[in-house]
Design an enzyme around this catalytic site. Structure first.
Site, mmCIF file in Angstrom:
data_model
loop_
_atom_site.group_PDB
_atom_site.id
_atom_site.type_symbol
_atom_site.label_atom_id
_atom_site.label_comp_id
_atom_site.label_asym_id
_atom_site.label_seq_id
_atom_site.Cartn_x
_atom_site.Cartn_y
_atom_site.Cartn_z
ATOM 1 N N HIS A 40 0.835 -1.199 0.000
ATOM 2 C CA HIS A 40 0.000 0.000 0.000
ATOM 3 C C HIS A 40 0.875 1.257 0.000
ATOM 4 C CE1 HIS A 40 -3.300 -2.716 0.801
ATOM 5 N NE2 HIS A 40 -2.659 -3.184 1.869
ATOM 6 N N TYR A 54 24.447 19.224 23.744
ATOM 7 C CA TYR A 54 23.457 19.140 24.825
ATOM 8 C C TYR A 54 24.006 18.339 26.011
ATOM 9 C CZ TYR A 54 19.024 18.272 27.199
ATOM 10 O OH TYR A 54 18.025 18.193 28.136
ATOM 11 N N HIS A 75 23.314 27.005 10.239
ATOM 12 C CA HIS A 75 22.353 27.115 9.137
ATOM 13 C C HIS A 75 22.464 28.479 8.470
ATOM 14 C CE1 HIS A 75 20.382 23.471 10.708
ATOM 15 N NE2 HIS A 75 19.777 23.399 9.534
#
Length: 574
Positions: free
Chosen positions: A137, A444, A471
């Site tokens: 599908h 982080y 960026h």
């Protein structure tokens, strides 16, 4: 009588001599035949021995081939068994609304007993779309999407041919954008060599520091000096790479690819040094580093150059000595992903030239009304969304899986099901897992454990700042102007949306997320195209730093407000 007797003796003697000669001839013939038969037997024995050797070689080779194929088959079987639960889980999520495991914990080990944040764990697994395409599908939806793109392409070609008599295939953005690509490849090779040279410098530092006494001031000064030299190297790497880009005046597409590679080299170098320095500090078994190691290889010997070289090309930004590997390269998969990359590049070029360039190519020649600007903005939403999806598929699926197949890199979770996310935080974690893992491991995690001491909000701000800066750096030097749309989106709107979408329901949150992505992509394309064409069309644009930093599109023939807007009720018949 005597004569008769003499002749009889002569005849008898001659008959005896002939019998003797005939016996010798027969004996010689028998001996020659025996020798021939003996030689034939020897040759036959030699041929049989040679045949046995050849048969042994064939049997040995066949056994090795069969053993190798059996190893590959067994390994593939175990890999499929290992991936079965993961694939079954991901496929069930398509039709299941039950709460999912928090995406940030997937692919990482559990929380350690010392309270430190979990580590990144590499596991052999396919990309999510690779598994989803096994469902017929989903594969049919993929085929329908391809057919829609082909129909849209044919519709545009026929429209141009009927109106203008010519066929526009949209190749001009590719030719113009990827100009001087050979120079970009040359500069890329220089950056690659520079990053290779980082390894012998690291080994030199690791070996030479042992000549100083432990815990001595000289060793500490030596280590601090090495750290400062590495920071100086990173800064010089960025400055020289950007100067080379400006010196050769690379076009936008070549500049973007080049600057993305520059950023990748920076992240790879930082990851390698941050992951292996604790091992060098603890190499003598006595002195331990102050900070906890960021990977499970912390107490192993220093890695060989081959491991460093493989890491530089591997489709990951988190360093490990070993990664899960596949047994063989499936060249058909590599060719298919390469074909997908080429097709997506041509289609994005087609979208730019057919839908976006006509909206903005005359910007800067004369003022435009606010209504025209709004129409351009909404006209960019659909092309922007298509470009966004195509860029995701080409970079994070086709390119990354193609490279992983070439390098036999088995962990191919380069993204998660970000399209199902209902919060902005979930989208950020799922959209680009490769970059997210680097930000989590080296920004982080280090900020939480070593810098801000468990202050996670400040660590989150640090992550968004680093991401937005790079960026914006790529966009600013690719297009040769500073227009901090991306920076504002990441640094301010990103943090704001993380809190606003935290408590939303799944359906509402997912609809809002897709709405924000569509409008945001349209806004990006509109503003950057406006500034790009304004700088091309407006006269008198200088080359000073001020001219580079100040946007031109809002001052040189910018947007004029239209005061004659009226709103008519839809049920009004007048």
């Amino acid at each position: 009588m005597m004569n008769e007797t003499g002749s009889g003796n002569e005849s008898s003697s001659s008959a005896g001599g002939s019998d003797t000669r005939s016996e010798q001839v027969v004996q010689n013939a028998i001996e020659n035949r025996a020798q021939r038969e003996y030689r034939e037997e020897i040759v036959k024995d030699m041929a049989i021995e040679k045949m046995k050797e050849n048969m042994d070689k064939i049997v040995t080779k066949l056994s090795k081939d069969i053993e190798q194929k059996m190893d590959i088959a067994v390994d593939d079987l175990f890999t499929e068994v290992k991936q079965f639960n993961l694939k079954n889980y991901e496929l069930k999520q398509l039709f299941n609304e039950k709460p999912r495991v928090e995406s940030s914990t997937r692919g990482k080990k559990g929380t350690r007993t010392d309270g430190k944040l979990p580590e990144k764990e590499f596991v052999a697994r396919n990309s999510l779309l690779t598994d989803l395409f096994e469902v017929k599908h989903i594969k049919t939806i993929y085929h329908i999407f391809i057919v829609i793109l082909i129909i849209l392409f044919l519709n545009t070609v026929v429209h141009d041919f009927v109106d203008t008599g010519s066929i526009n295939l949209g190749f001009r953005p590719i030719v113009a954008g990827f100009g001087k690509f050979h120079i970009a490849l040359m500069l890329w090779a220089c950056m690659q060599v520079s990053t290779f040279l980082l390894y012998p410098c690291f080994r030199l530092w690791a070996s030479s520091r042992r000549s100083f006494k432990q815990a001595s001031g000289i060793r500490r000064i030596y280590d601090i000096g090495a750290l400062l030299m590495f920071i100086a190297y990173q800064c010089a790497f960025v400055v020289l790479a950007i100067k080379a880009l400006l010196w050769f005046d690379l076009p936008p597409a070549s500049s973007t690819a080049y600057l993305m590679e520059m950023t990748r080299f920076l992240m790879k170098a930082h990851a390698f040094i941050r992951s292996t320095v604790p091992r060098a500090l603890a190499a003598d078994g006595k002195k331990k580093c102050d900070s906890k190691p960021t990977n499970p290889d912390a107490h192993r010997p220093l890695p060989a150059f081959s491991k460093y070289a493989y890491f530089l090309f591997a489709p990951t930004l988190v360093y490990r000595d070993e990664y899960p590997r596949t047994k063989q390269i499936r060249w058909r998969i590599v060719a298919r992903h390469a074909l997908e990359m080429v097709g997506v590049i041509f289609y994005i070029s087609f979208i730019l030239e057919r839908f976006l360039v006509p909206l903005f190519e005359k910007f800067g020649h004369a003022k435009i009304s606010s209504g025209s600007f709004v129409l351009s903005l909404f006209g960019s939403i659909m092309p922007g969304s298509l470009s966004f999806l195509c860029a995701f598929y080409s970079l994070l699926h086709a390119w990354m899986n193609g490279m992983a197949e070439l390098l036999r890199f088995a962990d191919r979770m380069f993204y998660r099901d970000w399209w199902n996310e209902s919060t902005f935080a979930g989208y950020i974690r799922s959209w680009n897992v490769v970059v997210h893992d680097w930000l989590y491991t080296y920004v982080y995690k280090d900020c939480v454990e070593n810098v801000f001491r468990n202050c996670r909000p400040l660590a989150t701000v640090a992550v968004f700042t680093v991401s937005s800066v790079f960026h914006e750096l790529i966009l600013a030097f690719s297009f040769r102007f500073f227009y901090p749309v991306m920076f504002v989106q990441f640094e301010f709107m990103g943090l704001l949306m993380m809190f606003l979408t935290r408590g939303m329901g799944k359906d509402i949150g997912n609809v809002l997320l897709w709405l924000m992505l569509s409008i945001g992509n349209g806004l990006h394309l509109s503003l950057y195209n406006m500034e790009y064409y304004a700088r091309r069309n407006c006269p008198g644009i200088g080359d000073s730093v001020v001219d580079y930093l100040v946007p031109v599109s809002w001052s040189c023939n910018g947007i004029s407000h239209n005061p004659n807007w009226t709103i008519t009720a839809p049920w009004s018949m007048e």
